[in-house]
Design an enzyme around this catalytic site. Structure first.
Site: not given
Length: 532
Positions: A172-173, A196-198, A247-248, A269-270, A303, A401
């Site tokens: 979402w960011n 699948k987007p947020d 994401g996370s 990418e986390l 991120c 974080e």
């Protein structure tokens, strides 16, 4: 406010939605979700006001299965589409995104709460990515001659085949950059995409997909589903030929494990706890301005933003004074124009995390140099840009974080200590180094354990260098986006070797002993003449 943003009443205590976000637009975009006509619905809220924004159909597992079935049929035809046609479609998409940027900015602000300036950077990013892969995909993916086993006798070619159907899970960011940027490369490589987007920022992702369809992409080649990972995550993984996730770290670990069980590739990418090092020879004013740009874009929900600042003891006081002064002057608020410097957080959970991290630090002895408070007077999810000092390892903000507008300042004695402190984290996504001496800055940068390191810049220099790979080390992920890596990961390499006249086994007229002597001599000659 310009005519473009003529308003209609939506929120008594916040800015009205831009006129471009009409009920007709919302109906058209939400209808693009791959879901049954009688699907359950979910409603999102606008961060600026907390008021309802969009109502989405929720995709069931069987809807995801059906989307993949359609994508597999469409992908075969798409993979056979010449590069020239793919390029034409992508360059048309590039033009559409730029021409209709104001609509994209409105959606991103309405869904995410970021400032218009930060939203515009996503438009710039997608313009760059679109142009780059449109004009370079053929170079990366066309058949390539490779050295054969036996000079002149072995004709060897490397081919690149698309993976098939790629699952893209986007956050979402950065709803445009992350939704479209990774998809563009997958599509140019000949894949279909089920994404699948947020849900919170799905309008922006759907807007992007809609423009790609308008540019000429067959509809079933890129599809979107909406739902919780706990509900549709399994069919998204079980049907994928490749997984792209942003994401996370916790979720990324699970996806990596599931991909490993299926023996498919994954690019992840986390999270990050990114450092910035201010060397003793840095231009303090420029470094302070750079720190503002490193820590507070998109309200810190980035991120690659900086959450740890390491400053040489000799320049600590001067830097803190300059950085604090700039931070306190930032304009924070809700506006669908370019008047604000810092926008809103996006979700209540992010505000909770930020306030808890700051509260924990203050309770344990940290000093607040700027900010430190939520701002409900500005909107339900606003928090001031916050600078902390005297942060110790027992505080949550020290090594977890925050993903918000919070940064901690530490000092160091020498470069060795600065590098050690910067690297004292399981993460390794992005970093920043500031020095008047470019060579010195680059030398320090090369010692930092991070996938991208910027010298005299926050993150945009490395991110915008689209010809170079971008991604994380350690707990910040696997794989890379951008450059050759960003498109080759979506392909399967195949080697076709055609052996002519004579192979490695001796002809019947030559004894094995003689043949081994001949081959041994040939290998020695190849070495002597410098053959690779």
């Amino acid at each position: 406010m310009t005519t473009e943003h003529a308003t209609r009443p939506t929120a008594p205590d916040g800015p009205a939605l831009p006129a471009s976000i009409t009920p007709a637009l919302l109906r058209r975009l939400t209808a693009l979700v791959a879901a049954a006509p009688d699907a359950a619905r979910v409603t999102t809220s606008a961060p600026y006001t907390g008021l309802p924004l969009a109502d989405f159909p929720v995709s069931a597992p069987e809807d995801v299965e059906a989307a993949f079935a359609r994508a597999r049929v469409a992908q075969k035809a798409w993979a056979a589409t010449p590069f020239a046609e793919r390029k034409r479609i992508l360059l048309r998409y590039h033009d559409l995104v730029l021409a209709r940027r104001n609509g994209a900015l409105d959606l991103m602000q309405a869904e995410n709460g970021k400032t218009r300036r930060d939203a515009f950077l996503e438009v710039v990013d997608i313009g760059i990515v679109s142009r780059y892969y449109a004009r370079n995909a053929a170079r990366y993916l066309s058949p390539k001659r490779r050295r054969g086993a036996i000079p002149l006798l072995t004709h060897t070619t490397e081919l690149r085949h698309p993976k098939g159907v790629v699952t893209v899970v986007s956050p979402w960011n950065y709803p445009l950059s992350m939704a479209a940027g990774d998809t563009i490369a997958a599509l140019m490589a000949g894949n279909a995409v089920v994404q699948k987007p947020d849900t919170q920022t799905a309008l922006t992702a759907l807007w992007s997909m809609d423009l790609m369809h308008e540019a000429g992409l067959p509809r079933d080649v890129w599809q979107m589903v909406i739902g919780r990972g706990s509900t549709i995550g399994t069919p998204l993984m079980d049907n994928a030929d490749y997984m792209m996730f942003t994401g996370s770290t916790a979720t990324g670990r699970k996806i990596a494990g599931d991909a490993g069980k299926r023996l498919i590739g994954a690019s992840l990418e986390l999270g990050g706890k990114n450092p910035m090092i201010v060397l003793d020879d840095a231009d303090i004013e420029k470094a302070a301005e750079g720190a503002v740009n490193a820590c507070f874009p998109s309200a810190g929900q980035l991120c690659v933003s900086v959450e740890r600042l390491y400053v040489a003891e000799s320049v600590r006081d001067a830097f803190i004074a300059a950085f604090t002064a700039r931070t306190e002057k930032l304009k924070i608020g809700a506006a669908y124009d370019f008047g604000m410097d810092v926008g809103s957080l996006t979700t209540p959970s992010q505000l909770t995390t930020v306030t808890e991290h700051v509260g924990d630090a203050v309770a344990k002895g940290a000093t607040v140099l700027a900010g430190g408070r939520a701002r409900p007077d500005l909107g339900p999810l606003f928090h001031e840009p916050t600078i902390l000092t005297d942060v110790t390892p027992d505080m949550t903000v020290y090594d977890h974080e925050t993903f918000g507008p919070v940064v901690s300042i530490y000092t160091y004695r020498d470069v060795e200590e600065a590098v050690a402190l910067a690297n004292a984290t399981p993460y390794g996504l992005n970093a920043s180094v500031w020095s008047r001496n470019g060579a010195r800055g680059r030398a320090v940068a090369a010692r930092v354990h991070a996938g991208t390191v910027n010298v005299n810049e926050a993150f945009a220099a490395a991110w915008g260098s689209i010809d170079a790979p971008m991604g994380g080390m350690g707990d910040s992920g696997l794989g890379r986006r951008h450059g050759a890596d960003g498109i080759l990961k979506y392909t399967e390499p195949q080697t076709v070797a055609h052996q002519r006249l004579q192979g490695f086994y001796p002809p019947s007229r030559i004894s094995p002993e003689t043949w081994t002597d001949l081959l041994t001599g040939a290998l020695k000659v190849m070495k002597a003449i410098g053959m690779r």
